[in-house]
Design an enzyme around this catalytic site. Sequence first.
Site, PDB file in Angstrom:
ATOM      1  CE1 TYR A  78      40.589  -9.006  -8.896  1.00 38.63           C
ATOM      2  CE2 TYR A  78      39.444 -11.023  -8.292  1.00 38.63           C
ATOM      3  CZ  TYR A  78      39.498  -9.846  -9.020  1.00 38.63           C
ATOM      4  OH  TYR A  78      38.471  -9.519  -9.863  1.00 38.63           O
ATOM      5  CG  ASN A 135      43.573   0.363 -17.416  1.00 39.92           C
ATOM      6  OD1 ASN A 135      42.636  -0.223 -17.952  1.00 39.92           O
ATOM      7  ND2 ASN A 135      44.561   0.891 -18.093  1.00 39.92           N
ATOM      8  CG  HIS A 150      36.049  -0.771 -14.052  1.00 39.98           C
ATOM      9  ND1 HIS A 150      36.311  -1.248 -15.322  1.00 39.98           N
ATOM     10  CD2 HIS A 150      34.785  -0.269 -14.105  1.00 39.98           C
ATOM     11  CE1 HIS A 150      35.256  -1.041 -16.104  1.00 39.98           C
ATOM     12  NE2 HIS A 150      34.319  -0.448 -15.394  1.00 39.98           N
ATOM     13  CB  CYS A 192      32.840  -1.819   8.765  1.00 40.12           C
ATOM     14  SG  CYS A 192      34.592  -2.076   8.454  1.00 40.12           S
ATOM     15  CB  CYS A 207      33.746  -5.349  11.469  1.00 41.97           C
ATOM     16  SG  CYS A 207      33.863  -5.729   9.724  1.00 41.97           S
ATOM     17  N   GLY A 211      43.218   2.215 -25.951  1.00 39.45           N
ATOM     18  CA  GLY A 211      43.346   0.827 -25.519  1.00 39.45           C
ATOM     19  C   GLY A 211      42.158   0.237 -24.798  1.00 39.45           C
ATOM     20  CG  ASN A 224      42.200  -0.493 -29.834  1.00 38.45           C
ATOM     21  OD1 ASN A 224      42.731  -1.554 -30.126  1.00 38.45           O
ATOM     22  ND2 ASN A 224      41.322  -0.378 -28.863  1.00 38.45           N
TER      23      ASN A 224
HETATM   24  P1  OAD Z   1      39.759  -5.210 -23.221  1.00 32.26           P
HETATM   25  O1  OAD Z   1      40.646  -6.383 -23.002  1.00 32.26           O
HETATM   26  O2  OAD Z   1      38.314  -5.478 -23.423  1.00 32.26           O
HETATM   27  O3  OAD Z   1      40.273  -4.371 -24.474  1.00 32.26           O
HETATM   28  C1  OAD Z   1      41.614  -4.038 -24.610  1.00 32.26           C
HETATM   29  C2  OAD Z   1      41.750  -3.197 -25.862  1.00 32.26           C
HETATM   30  O4  OAD Z   1      43.096  -2.751 -25.960  1.00 32.26           O
HETATM   31  C3  OAD Z   1      41.451  -3.940 -27.164  1.00 32.26           C
HETATM   32  O5  OAD Z   1      40.590  -3.135 -27.970  1.00 32.26           O
HETATM   33  C4  OAD Z   1      42.819  -4.108 -27.834  1.00 32.26           C
HETATM   34  O6  OAD Z   1      42.724  -4.064 -29.256  1.00 32.26           O
HETATM   35  C5  OAD Z   1      43.544  -2.895 -27.301  1.00 32.26           C
HETATM   36  N1  OAD Z   1      45.001  -3.035 -27.228  1.00 32.26           N
HETATM   37  C6  OAD Z   1      45.736  -4.134 -26.905  1.00 32.26           C
HETATM   38  N2  OAD Z   1      47.039  -3.840 -26.862  1.00 32.26           N
HETATM   39  C7  OAD Z   1      47.152  -2.520 -27.156  1.00 32.26           C
HETATM   40  C8  OAD Z   1      48.243  -1.612 -27.255  1.00 32.26           C
HETATM   41  N3  OAD Z   1      49.507  -1.999 -27.051  1.00 32.26           N
HETATM   42  N4  OAD Z   1      47.984  -0.324 -27.584  1.00 32.26           N
HETATM   43  C9  OAD Z   1      46.705   0.100 -27.821  1.00 32.26           C
HETATM   44  N5  OAD Z   1      45.638  -0.718 -27.731  1.00 32.26           N
HETATM   45  C10 OAD Z   1      45.840  -2.003 -27.395  1.00 32.26           C
HETATM   46  O7  OAD Z   1      40.008  -4.211 -21.984  1.00 32.26           O
HETATM   47  P2  OAD Z   1      39.083  -3.022 -21.485  1.00 32.26           P
HETATM   48  O8  OAD Z   1      38.415  -2.356 -22.611  1.00 32.26           O
HETATM   49  O9  OAD Z   1      39.900  -2.201 -20.574  1.00 32.26           O
HETATM   50  O10 OAD Z   1      36.390  -4.639 -15.989  1.00 32.26           O
HETATM   51  O11 OAD Z   1      38.022  -3.826 -20.644  1.00 32.26           O
HETATM   52  C11 OAD Z   1      37.024  -3.122 -19.962  1.00 32.26           C
HETATM   53  C12 OAD Z   1      36.723  -3.801 -18.654  1.00 32.26           C
HETATM   54  O12 OAD Z   1      36.414  -5.169 -18.875  1.00 32.26           O
HETATM   55  C13 OAD Z   1      37.884  -3.862 -17.689  1.00 32.26           C
HETATM   56  O13 OAD Z   1      38.041  -2.689 -16.916  1.00 32.26           O
HETATM   57  C14 OAD Z   1      37.513  -5.009 -16.809  1.00 32.26           C
HETATM   58  C15 OAD Z   1      37.063  -5.991 -17.862  1.00 32.26           C
HETATM   59  O14 OAD Z   1      36.205  -6.979 -17.443  1.00 32.26           O
HETATM   60  C16 OAD Z   1      36.458  -4.782 -14.673  1.00 32.26           C
HETATM   61  O15 OAD Z   1      37.450  -5.206 -14.113  1.00 32.26           O
HETATM   62  C17 OAD Z   1      35.210  -4.373 -13.982  1.00 32.26           C
END
Ligand code: OAD
Length: 272
Positions: A71, A106, A139, A150, A172, A209, A235
């Site tokens: 992280y 995000n 998230h 705490c 804490c 995205g 997307n």
């Molecule tokens: P993903 O990595 O699953 O999906 C990213 C999406 O963005 C894909 O469908 C790509 O095709 C698209 N993409 C990539 N570049 C792009 C661009 N320049 N313009 C438009 N689209 C683009 O990410 P998330 O859907 O955000 O959870 O993932 C969901 C959750 O899974 C995240 O919040 C995270 C992860 O585990 C936690 O952290 C709890």
Amino acid sequence: MDPLSAPTLDEARSLVQAARKPLLFTGAGVSAESGVPTFRDRDGLWARFDPAQLATPDGFHRDPTQVWEWYRLRRRAVRRCVPNAAHRAVARFLFARPDACLVTQNVDGLHQRALQEEGEKGDGKWGDADPAARVFPLHGELMGDRCPGCGSREPASPERDSLPTLPSCPGCGELLRPDVVWFGEPLPETILDAAMEKAERADLCVVVGTSALVHPAAGIPLMTLRAGGKVIEVNTEVTVLTTQCHIHLRGPASLLVPPLLSCGDADAHLGG
Ligand code: OAD
């Protein structure tokens, strides 16, 4: 076909302009062009790292040092990134449209940074608009520390992140953790409830995205659909949501979101 000249972009813009309660729903793809890696693309984080080790309560319990190192690395990388044209267009839209809200998966804080920057640039143009209250981060926040003991929260600090020791709660003494939602954990209840209510009432959901694979977040556009609203997807790829959308705009967010959400000439001259 050039995504900017596709007839569907005009059609989508008309839907945005006519919407009375638009909801924007974003995922990692909106930040990809800022240099923040996505999760499930070919070079995404989950192709290189094991989420079970790095993004679960068990993984943290087993090896907090490893989790914190990862992280802290991500924080360092995100601190070097800046909002792109899509974040700025979303921010201007939220300022210009008090009826709009943003639900985001995000944790990088780039939407919030864009809001702050556009607010400052607007120099009074936006009046009393306070879009920050209409942003629902489902998230958590990468740049936040939370005490599992705490429950206290504080912003991450680069100084604390560069210490050789793991951070502990000043109140804490418990080991702090990043203030993000890990797999197997519930989403913050108040934020999720507010986002679901907005999704049910929205007449348009603009999805940008996201692979739309992670629930319950991925249920947001489906709730708008079920309630009779429309869905536009932006997307670079087809997703599980594509066939259910009214309009799918294929291409990068930084190219498509500014014209899609443009609020007219006054907005256009601010540039992408
Ligand atoms: P993903 O990595 O699953 O999906 C990213 C999406 O963005 C894909 O469908 C790509 O095709 C698209 N993409 C990539 N570049 C792009 C661009 N320049 N313009 C438009 N689209 C683009 O990410 P998330 O859907 O955000 O959870 O993932 C969901 C959750 O899974 C995240 O919040 C995270 C992860 O585990 C936690 O952290 C709890």
